[in-house]
Design a protein around this motif. Structure first.
Motif, PDB file in Angstrom:
ATOM      1  N   GLY A   1       0.805  -1.207   0.000  1.00  0.00           N
ATOM      2  CA  GLY A   1       0.000   0.000   0.000  1.00  0.00           C
ATOM      3  C   GLY A   1       0.839   1.257   0.000  1.00  0.00           C
ATOM      4  N   TYR A   2       0.135   2.358   0.009  1.00  0.00           N
ATOM      5  CA  TYR A   2       0.750   3.672  -0.179  1.00  0.00           C
ATOM      6  C   TYR A   2      -0.012   4.691   0.650  1.00  0.00           C
ATOM      7  N   GLN A   3       0.715   5.644   1.198  1.00  0.00           N
ATOM      8  CA  GLN A   3       0.098   6.741   1.933  1.00  0.00           C
ATOM      9  C   GLN A   3       0.874   8.009   1.646  1.00  0.00           C
ATOM     10  N   ARG A   4       0.146   9.077   1.315  1.00  0.00           N
ATOM     11  CA  ARG A   4       0.805  10.372   1.113  1.00  0.00           C
ATOM     12  C   ARG A   4       1.223  10.941   2.461  1.00  0.00           C
ATOM     13  N   VAL A   5       2.413  11.514   2.510  1.00  0.00           N
ATOM     14  CA  VAL A   5       2.919  12.150   3.719  1.00  0.00           C
ATOM     15  C   VAL A   5       3.337  13.561   3.343  1.00  0.00           C
ATOM     16  N   GLY A   6       2.586  14.545   3.787  1.00  0.00           N
ATOM     17  CA  GLY A   6       2.896  15.918   3.434  1.00  0.00           C
ATOM     18  C   GLY A   6       2.622  16.190   1.968  1.00  0.00           C
ATOM     19  N   PRO A   7       3.014  17.355   1.486  1.00  0.00           N
ATOM     20  CA  PRO A   7       2.704  17.722   0.104  1.00  0.00           C
ATOM     21  C   PRO A   7       3.510  16.958  -0.945  1.00  0.00           C
ATOM     22  N   ASN A   8       4.700  16.477  -0.611  1.00  0.00           N
ATOM     23  CA  ASN A   8       5.552  15.839  -1.618  1.00  0.00           C
ATOM     24  C   ASN A   8       6.091  14.477  -1.205  1.00  0.00           C
ATOM     25  N   GLY A   9       5.709  13.973  -0.062  1.00  0.00           N
ATOM     26  CA  GLY A   9       6.268  12.717   0.423  1.00  0.00           C
ATOM     27  C   GLY A   9       5.305  11.553   0.271  1.00  0.00           C
ATOM     28  N   SER A  10       5.837  10.360   0.455  1.00  0.00           N
ATOM     29  CA  SER A  10       5.003   9.169   0.389  1.00  0.00           C
ATOM     30  C   SER A  10       5.599   8.085   1.275  1.00  0.00           C
ATOM     31  N   LEU A  11       4.733   7.211   1.739  1.00  0.00           N
ATOM     32  CA  LEU A  11       5.120   6.110   2.593  1.00  0.00           C
ATOM     33  C   LEU A  11       4.568   4.838   1.977  1.00  0.00           C
ATOM     34  N   TYR A  12       5.443   3.866   1.710  1.00  0.00           N
ATOM     35  CA  TYR A  12       5.034   2.590   1.128  1.00  0.00           C
ATOM     36  C   TYR A  12       5.062   1.526   2.221  1.00  0.00           C
ATOM     37  N   SER A  13       4.282   0.475   2.045  1.00  0.00           N
ATOM     38  CA  SER A  13       4.148  -0.533   3.088  1.00  0.00           C
ATOM     39  C   SER A  13       4.521  -1.921   2.576  1.00  0.00           C
ATOM     40  N   ASN A  14       4.987  -2.767   3.501  1.00  0.00           N
ATOM     41  CA  ASN A  14       5.173  -4.190   3.222  1.00  0.00           C
ATOM     42  C   ASN A  14       4.318  -5.027   4.178  1.00  0.00           C
TER      43      ASN A  14
END
Length: 168
Positions: free
Chosen positions: A123-136
């Motif tokens: 999965g994926y989650q936006r973090v702030g205006p330009n960041g992203s967090l991916y999951s395992n």
């Protein structure tokens, strides 16, 4: 006009002889940044599409969904921000029921089912205006008890938009 040009980032699941497509990003001829909560059904027996129900708990794209015991389970995704709500669709009475929320707010989660359980990975989650967090992370959903359980992390690293399939 409300006719749309295309739908992308929708989710799909099969129930019996029918294929359900829900949510997605709509590109209209006049506007280009909309999500929807429509549920479309394709009958493999009649070769026809129909709009079944449009009450998936809010507009969304990049949602997750599985088929378990004659029902469609769908949720997550995003519409301006990731969501964690999760719903059960019963095609016999054309109704949605809210279930226990997904443990984290992610979109682009790979999903499949085995028996009475759904499995959701990455999965994926936006973090702030330009960041992203991916999951395992891997989560198991028990449709009978309506309980989520975190399982062993996917060893291939953090991912989004995984394609997952199972044969039951």
């Amino acid at each position: 006009s409300d006719f749309y040009k295309s739908i992308s980032q929708a989710s799909i699941a099969a129930v019996g002889n029918d294929i359900y497509v829900f949510g997605g990003h709509i590109t209209y001829y006049s506007r280009t940044d909309l999500s929807n909560d429509n549920l479309y059904k394709y009958s493999t027996l009649t070769n026809e599409w129909s709009l079944v129900n449009d009450e998936l708990g809010g507009n969304r794209k990049e949602a997750m969904g599985v088929f378990i015991d004659g029902k469609l389970y769908a949720g997550g995704g995003q519409d301006g921000g990731e969501t964690s709500d999760f719903h059960e669709y019963n095609p016999k009475n054309d109704s949605w029921q809210q279930k226990a929320s997904f443990p984290i707010k992610y979109s682009n989660v790979g999903s499949t089912s085995i028996g009475n359980k759904g499995y959701f990975v990455g999965g994926y989650q936006r973090v702030g205006p330009n960041g992203s967090l991916y999951s395992n992370k891997l989560f198991e959903y028990d449709a009978i008890s309506d309980v989520w359980t975190e399982k062993a992390n996917y060893p291939g690293g953090s991912r989004r938009s995984l394609v997952v399939e199972s044969y039951n």
